[in-house]
Enzyme design. Structure first.
Site, mmCIF file in Angstrom:
data_model
loop_
_atom_site.group_PDB
_atom_site.id
_atom_site.type_symbol
_atom_site.label_atom_id
_atom_site.label_comp_id
_atom_site.label_asym_id
_atom_site.label_seq_id
_atom_site.Cartn_x
_atom_site.Cartn_y
_atom_site.Cartn_z
ATOM 1 C CB SER A 49 10.057 -106.866 39.866
ATOM 2 O OG SER A 49 9.676 -105.527 39.710
ATOM 3 C CG ASP A 163 9.397 -105.264 43.343
ATOM 4 O OD1 ASP A 163 9.825 -106.430 43.221
ATOM 5 O OD2 ASP A 163 9.736 -104.349 42.588
#
Length: 323
Positions: A49, A163
């Site tokens: 991320s 993610d």
């Protein structure tokens, strides 16, 4: 700041695992700065991320100029990155963020950048971890930051990528697989959940009663971000949006944006705690960042300092253990 001067006995190959954590991710810059000042050379870096964002820039050798830019972020700049779209699979498209990162990553492919780098994402269809080790670095970062419900996923080779925090928030295992003998990991989410298991939802709680110490200026900036995003959502004239337009209003209860982001934080904190027990790094850095919210990208100075400060404290143990 007092600089750490003592030379360290360096293991053969050092890997850096940069964890997820939205705006808290600017702390990674402070961590990198402290490690550099201590003469600790990183041989491998992997990120999840926001850790993938900072990791990609660092691996490309552009971290100093990147820091200069993020230190000048204000709420208007933050809003400019958030390209609200008709919400089919996410509220935000994410292409503007990708374009911003591209400014600091000149090389197109992961295999072409100076420092070995990996970005971690997850396949929404299978639940499996997907590690980018070659190909377009921006595509890799864009996939890694795609928080479900917030950013639209990335489609690649039949996969639906989101993610990487869903499967590996602090990618210690990835750095070891790259060949690291010694792993330094940065966990940004360890203090995002209250001591008794209660959830910290900074946006609403601080609007209704923030402390003098935190100051009203940061609160005002957060409100400005939310109000600007709410205005953008209202400008999209689709009937389906009536159900989500309240997400950026100052409601005494958590709105949908808070629910999505905070749920993600809870999940990632729990997964991180489990993975760090089963596959612990050699050095764990956990900056105190629980006071920073998801959208607090304008508070880069605070985040960078916390990362720097905590790393300086932990380096003492690193030095003692490796001398």
């Amino acid at each position: 700041m007092k600089f750490f001067k003592k030379k360290l006995k360096r293991p053969k190959r050092i890997g850096l695992a940069l964890g997820s954590g939205s705006a808290r991710g600017w702390a990674h810059i402070g961590v990198i700065e402290a490690l550099s000042e201590a003469g600790i050379q990183i041989d491998y870096v992997a990120g999840t991320s926001v850790g993938a964002v900072v990791g990609a820039v660092y691996a490309s050798g552009k971290i100093s100029s990147f820091e200069d830019i993020v230190l000048r972020f204000d709420w208007k700049k933050i809003v400019s990155f958030l390209d609200i779209i008709f919400p089919r699979s996410g509220l935000i498209d994410g292409n503007r963020i990708a374009d911003f990162v591209r400014t600091y990553v000149e090389e197109k492919n992961i295999e072409d950048i100076p420092l070995p780098f990996r970005a971690v994402s997850a396949d929404l269809a299978t639940g499996k971890e997907v590690v980018f080790q070659e190909g377009d670095i921006i595509e890799a970062v864009r996939a890694s930051i795609s928080i479900p419900g917030i950013f639209t996923p990335v489609r690649k080779d039949g996969m639906i990528l989101v993610d990487g925090g869903l499967v590996n928030p602090v990618p210690v295992s990835v750095v070891r697989e790259m060949g690291a003998d010694y792993v330094i990991a940065v966990d940004l989410n360890h203090d995002t959940i209250g001591l008794k298991g209660s959830v910290k939802i900074p946006l609403q709680n601080q609007i209704n009663g923030h402390s003098e110490k935190e100051g009203g200026l940061n609160l005002e900036k957060r409100i400005n971000v939310l109000e600007a995003l709410n205005k953008r959502i209202r400008s999209l004239d689709f009937p389906a949006l009536n159900r989500i337009r309240h997400w950026a209003t100052r409601d005494p209860l958590p709105n949908i944006f808070d629910v999505l982001t905070t749920s993600s934080q809870i999940m990632e904190a729990q997964i991180t705690a489990t993975l760090l027990k089963t596959n612990p790094p050699d050095l764990l850095i956990q900056p105190k960042l629980g006071h920073l919210g998801f959208l607090d990208y304008h508070r880069a100075k605070e985040a960078i300092f916390e990362g720097y400060k905590e790393t300086k404290l932990r380096i003492g143990f690193f030095s003692k253990d490796r001398s």
